[in-house]
Design a protein around this motif. Sequence first.
Motif, mmCIF file in Angstrom:
data_model
loop_
_atom_site.group_PDB
_atom_site.id
_atom_site.type_symbol
_atom_site.label_atom_id
_atom_site.label_comp_id
_atom_site.label_asym_id
_atom_site.label_seq_id
_atom_site.Cartn_x
_atom_site.Cartn_y
_atom_site.Cartn_z
ATOM 1 N N CYS A 18 -6.620 -3.446 -3.251
ATOM 2 C CA CYS A 18 -7.490 -3.940 -2.262
ATOM 3 C C CYS A 18 -8.184 -5.383 -2.676
ATOM 4 O O CYS A 18 -8.056 -6.368 -1.921
ATOM 5 C CB CYS A 18 -8.713 -2.927 -1.814
ATOM 6 N N TYR B 13 0.829 -1.164 0.095
ATOM 7 C CA TYR B 13 -0.169 0.052 0.070
ATOM 8 C C TYR B 13 0.774 1.349 -0.172
ATOM 9 O O TYR B 13 0.627 2.181 -0.651
ATOM 10 C CB TYR B 13 -0.943 0.168 1.245
ATOM 11 N N SER C 233 -8.871 -5.228 3.657
ATOM 12 C CA SER C 233 -9.242 -5.095 2.165
ATOM 13 C C SER C 233 -10.884 -4.689 2.033
ATOM 14 O O SER C 233 -10.994 -3.776 0.926
ATOM 15 C CB SER C 233 -9.145 -6.402 1.220
ATOM 16 N N THR D 172 -8.040 0.767 -5.213
ATOM 17 C CA THR D 172 -9.301 -0.369 -5.435
ATOM 18 C C THR D 172 -8.802 -1.815 -5.925
ATOM 19 O O THR D 172 -8.963 -2.832 -5.306
ATOM 20 C CB THR D 172 -10.240 0.114 -6.273
ATOM 21 N N ILE E 276 -11.534 -0.505 0.884
ATOM 22 C CA ILE E 276 -12.006 -0.226 -0.772
ATOM 23 C C ILE E 276 -13.072 0.712 -0.462
ATOM 24 O O ILE E 276 -13.321 1.342 -1.705
ATOM 25 C CB ILE E 276 -12.601 -1.697 -1.054
ATOM 26 N N SER F 112 -5.370 -8.213 -2.801
ATOM 27 C CA SER F 112 -4.953 -8.554 -1.530
ATOM 28 C C SER F 112 -5.961 -9.502 -0.990
ATOM 29 O O SER F 112 -5.835 -10.390 -0.325
ATOM 30 C CB SER F 112 -4.608 -7.301 -0.715
#
Length: 227
Positions: free
Chosen positions: A93, A44, A194, A90, A198, A96
Motif C-alpha cells: 500500500c 495485490y 492505499s 502494508t 492500509i 502504491s
Amino acid sequence: MSYSIHKERQLLLISTFSALLFAMIGITLGSLIHSLVIIFDGVYSLVSLGLTLVSLAAVMYIRKEEVAKNIKRVKVIESSVILLKGIAITLMCVLSFISAVEAIMDGGREVNTGIALAFGVFSMIGCYTSYWVMKTQGRAVNSALIEAEAKQWLMDTVISAAVFIGFMVAKLLLLTSHAHYAELADPVMVVLASIYFIIVPVKMIISSSKQLYQLSHNTFLGKYLHI
C-alpha cells in the motif's frame, strides 16, 4: 485426515488459484492500458498468492500430529503468518501510494475507460465470490488463516468496486467540459485505495503482535517452537 483439515487445505488451494488468475489478468491488462489502479489490483492479488502459499505451508506443518498437540506452538505459527501478511500488504500500500502521487504530479494517465469498466465488473464478481466462499465455507473450519484469507478477498472486492466506480466517474467526466480531470482518476483511485486498505493490514499487525506478545509473556518463543 479430519474433515476440518481437509477443508482448510481445500479452501487455501481455491484461494491460491483464484489469486493467481486475478494477478495475471490484472497485471497484464493494467500494463496494456497503462492503468495504475488495475496494476495495483493485480499486484495485490499476486501478494495475496504468495501469502496464501505461506498459509498453506503453515497449515500443512501445524496439522501434523506431533505439532497439532502443542496448542501454543500452533498459535505462534498462525499469528506469525498473519503478522507477515499484514506487513506485506502494508508495504504494498505504501509503495502504491508513492507511485500514484508521482503520477498525479505528472498530470495523471490516460486510460481506456471502457476496458477498465469491464475489468471492474469481472473483478468485483470474481473477488466477492472468493470472499463468500472463504467466509461461508471457512466457518466449519474455524481457522485464523482462513479468516485472514477472507479479509484479503474482501479488500480485493472493495478495490475492484473502487476501480469500477472511479472509471465510471472518469467516463462521465469525458462527456463534460472537465474531461482533462479524467486522467487523474486512475492515480487518485490508487491513492484513496492505499489509504483505505492500509487500515486492515495494520490491524492485522497489531492483533497478531499482541497475540505473539501474550504467548511469549511468560516464556521464550523458542520453547514453543523447540528451537
